[in-house]
Design a protein around this motif. Sequence first.
Motif, PDB file in Angstrom:
ATOM      1  N   ASP A  81       0.871  -1.050  -0.381  1.00  0.00           N
ATOM      2  CA  ASP A  81       0.255  -0.120   0.048  1.00  0.00           C
ATOM      3  C   ASP A  81       1.065   1.511   0.066  1.00  0.00           C
ATOM      4  O   ASP A  81       1.478   1.115   0.918  1.00  0.00           O
ATOM      5  CB  ASP A  81      -0.773   0.030   0.629  1.00  0.00           C
ATOM      6  CG  ASP A  81      -1.559  -1.071   1.279  1.00  0.00           C
ATOM      7  OD1 ASP A  81      -2.735  -1.001   0.442  1.00  0.00           O
ATOM      8  OD2 ASP A  81      -1.950  -1.668   2.354  1.00  0.00           O
ATOM      9  N   HIS A  82       1.434   2.449  -0.996  1.00  0.00           N
ATOM     10  CA  HIS A  82       1.857   3.353  -1.362  1.00  0.00           C
ATOM     11  C   HIS A  82       1.292   4.260  -1.587  1.00  0.00           C
ATOM     12  O   HIS A  82       0.350   4.064  -2.711  1.00  0.00           O
ATOM     13  CB  HIS A  82       3.454   3.061  -2.348  1.00  0.00           C
ATOM     14  CG  HIS A  82       3.920   3.934  -2.139  1.00  0.00           C
ATOM     15  ND1 HIS A  82       5.189   4.726  -1.639  1.00  0.00           N
ATOM     16  CD2 HIS A  82       3.829   4.772  -3.391  1.00  0.00           C
ATOM     17  CE1 HIS A  82       5.884   5.384  -1.812  1.00  0.00           C
ATOM     18  NE2 HIS A  82       4.828   5.994  -3.166  1.00  0.00           N
ATOM     19  N   TYR A  83       1.477   5.610  -1.156  1.00  0.00           N
ATOM     20  CA  TYR A  83      -0.017   6.994  -0.818  1.00  0.00           C
ATOM     21  C   TYR A  83       1.119   8.187  -1.169  1.00  0.00           C
ATOM     22  O   TYR A  83       0.452   9.128  -0.599  1.00  0.00           O
ATOM     23  CB  TYR A  83      -0.787   6.088  -0.279  1.00  0.00           C
ATOM     24  CG  TYR A  83      -1.729   5.424   0.365  1.00  0.00           C
ATOM     25  CD1 TYR A  83      -2.339   5.061  -0.891  1.00  0.00           C
ATOM     26  CD2 TYR A  83      -1.872   4.504   1.315  1.00  0.00           C
ATOM     27  CE1 TYR A  83      -3.081   3.363  -0.878  1.00  0.00           C
ATOM     28  CE2 TYR A  83      -2.777   3.225   1.307  1.00  0.00           C
ATOM     29  CZ  TYR A  83      -3.082   3.507  -0.104  1.00  0.00           C
ATOM     30  OH  TYR A  83      -4.179   1.848  -0.447  1.00  0.00           O
ATOM     31  N   GLY A  84       2.402   7.386  -0.766  1.00  0.00           N
ATOM     32  CA  GLY A  84       3.166   8.733  -1.152  1.00  0.00           C
ATOM     33  C   GLY A  84       4.908   8.490  -0.235  1.00  0.00           C
ATOM     34  O   GLY A  84       4.560   7.638   0.405  1.00  0.00           O
ATOM     35  N   GLY A  85       5.060   9.513  -0.078  1.00  0.00           N
ATOM     36  CA  GLY A  85       6.657   9.639   0.682  1.00  0.00           C
ATOM     37  C   GLY A  85       8.479   9.741  -0.250  1.00  0.00           C
ATOM     38  O   GLY A  85       8.376  10.067   0.511  1.00  0.00           O
ATOM     39  N   GLY A  86       7.876   9.713  -1.475  1.00  0.00           N
ATOM     40  CA  GLY A  86       8.722   9.873  -1.923  1.00  0.00           C
ATOM     41  C   GLY A  86       9.296   8.402  -2.321  1.00  0.00           C
ATOM     42  O   GLY A  86       9.101   7.215  -1.628  1.00  0.00           O
ATOM     43  N   SER A  87      10.655   8.689  -2.627  1.00  0.00           N
ATOM     44  CA  SER A  87      11.510   7.880  -3.532  1.00  0.00           C
ATOM     45  C   SER A  87      12.227   6.769  -2.309  1.00  0.00           C
ATOM     46  O   SER A  87      12.118   5.562  -2.142  1.00  0.00           O
ATOM     47  CB  SER A  87      12.471   7.950  -4.515  1.00  0.00           C
ATOM     48  OG  SER A  87      13.387   9.158  -4.209  1.00  0.00           O
ATOM     49  N   GLY A  88      12.499   7.026  -1.139  1.00  0.00           N
ATOM     50  CA  GLY A  88      12.698   7.090  -0.027  1.00  0.00           C
ATOM     51  C   GLY A  88      12.583   6.043   0.876  1.00  0.00           C
ATOM     52  O   GLY A  88      12.658   4.218   0.902  1.00  0.00           O
ATOM     53  N   LEU A  89      11.700   6.261   0.916  1.00  0.00           N
ATOM     54  CA  LEU A  89       9.674   5.760   1.356  1.00  0.00           C
ATOM     55  C   LEU A  89       9.660   4.242   0.580  1.00  0.00           C
ATOM     56  O   LEU A  89       9.812   3.707   1.521  1.00  0.00           O
ATOM     57  CB  LEU A  89       8.645   6.115   1.703  1.00  0.00           C
ATOM     58  CG  LEU A  89       7.416   5.344   2.272  1.00  0.00           C
ATOM     59  CD1 LEU A  89       7.445   4.949   3.271  1.00  0.00           C
ATOM     60  CD2 LEU A  89       6.394   6.163   2.407  1.00  0.00           C
ATOM     61  N   LEU A  90       9.065   4.551  -0.832  1.00  0.00           N
ATOM     62  CA  LEU A  90       9.208   2.931  -1.581  1.00  0.00           C
ATOM     63  C   LEU A  90       9.547   2.310  -1.421  1.00  0.00           C
ATOM     64  O   LEU A  90      10.038   1.317  -1.714  1.00  0.00           O
ATOM     65  CB  LEU A  90       8.676   3.837  -3.351  1.00  0.00           C
ATOM     66  CG  LEU A  90       8.486   2.632  -3.957  1.00  0.00           C
ATOM     67  CD1 LEU A  90       7.745   1.984  -3.555  1.00  0.00           C
ATOM     68  CD2 LEU A  90       8.842   3.152  -5.510  1.00  0.00           C
ATOM     69  N   LYS A  91      11.728   2.603  -1.429  1.00  0.00           N
ATOM     70  CA  LYS A  91      12.966   2.050  -1.427  1.00  0.00           C
ATOM     71  C   LYS A  91      12.775   1.222   0.034  1.00  0.00           C
ATOM     72  O   LYS A  91      13.167  -0.093  -0.285  1.00  0.00           O
ATOM     73  CB  LYS A  91      14.297   2.785  -1.514  1.00  0.00           C
ATOM     74  CG  LYS A  91      13.962   3.094  -3.489  1.00  0.00           C
ATOM     75  CD  LYS A  91      15.756   3.676  -3.158  1.00  0.00           C
ATOM     76  CE  LYS A  91      16.309   4.014  -4.528  1.00  0.00           C
ATOM     77  NZ  LYS A  91      17.105   4.651  -4.671  1.00  0.00           N
TER      78      LYS A  91
END
Length: 103
Positions: A81-91
């Motif tokens: 579940d990804h609702y934003g936060g930038g590339s650092g959070l995604l990684k």
Amino acid sequence: MAILHFLVIGKNQEILDVLKRIIENNEGWKAEIRSDENTCYRYIEENRVDIVLLSSGLEEEFEQEIKVFCENLDKDVKVIDHYGGGSGLLKNEVYTLFPNLQP
């Protein structure tokens, strides 16, 4: 290097485009984006998908259904579940699921 295949599902095309760019900016990460929930099930069945990334704008009912669908496959498909936060959070979310891929 292992290749990770993402299926990114959401309703905002601009966000989907940004997520695809962020994902594919990482070596070995490939992304398919979809805004039509109905095409996702078949795509997952017929293609290699390591991660289903749920983005913004999806109905809660669909999110629950796709999670159950992925759990019941013979494939090992992870759901984020990804609702934003930038590339650092995604990684960080990806490396939590695949710690062996951390640089």
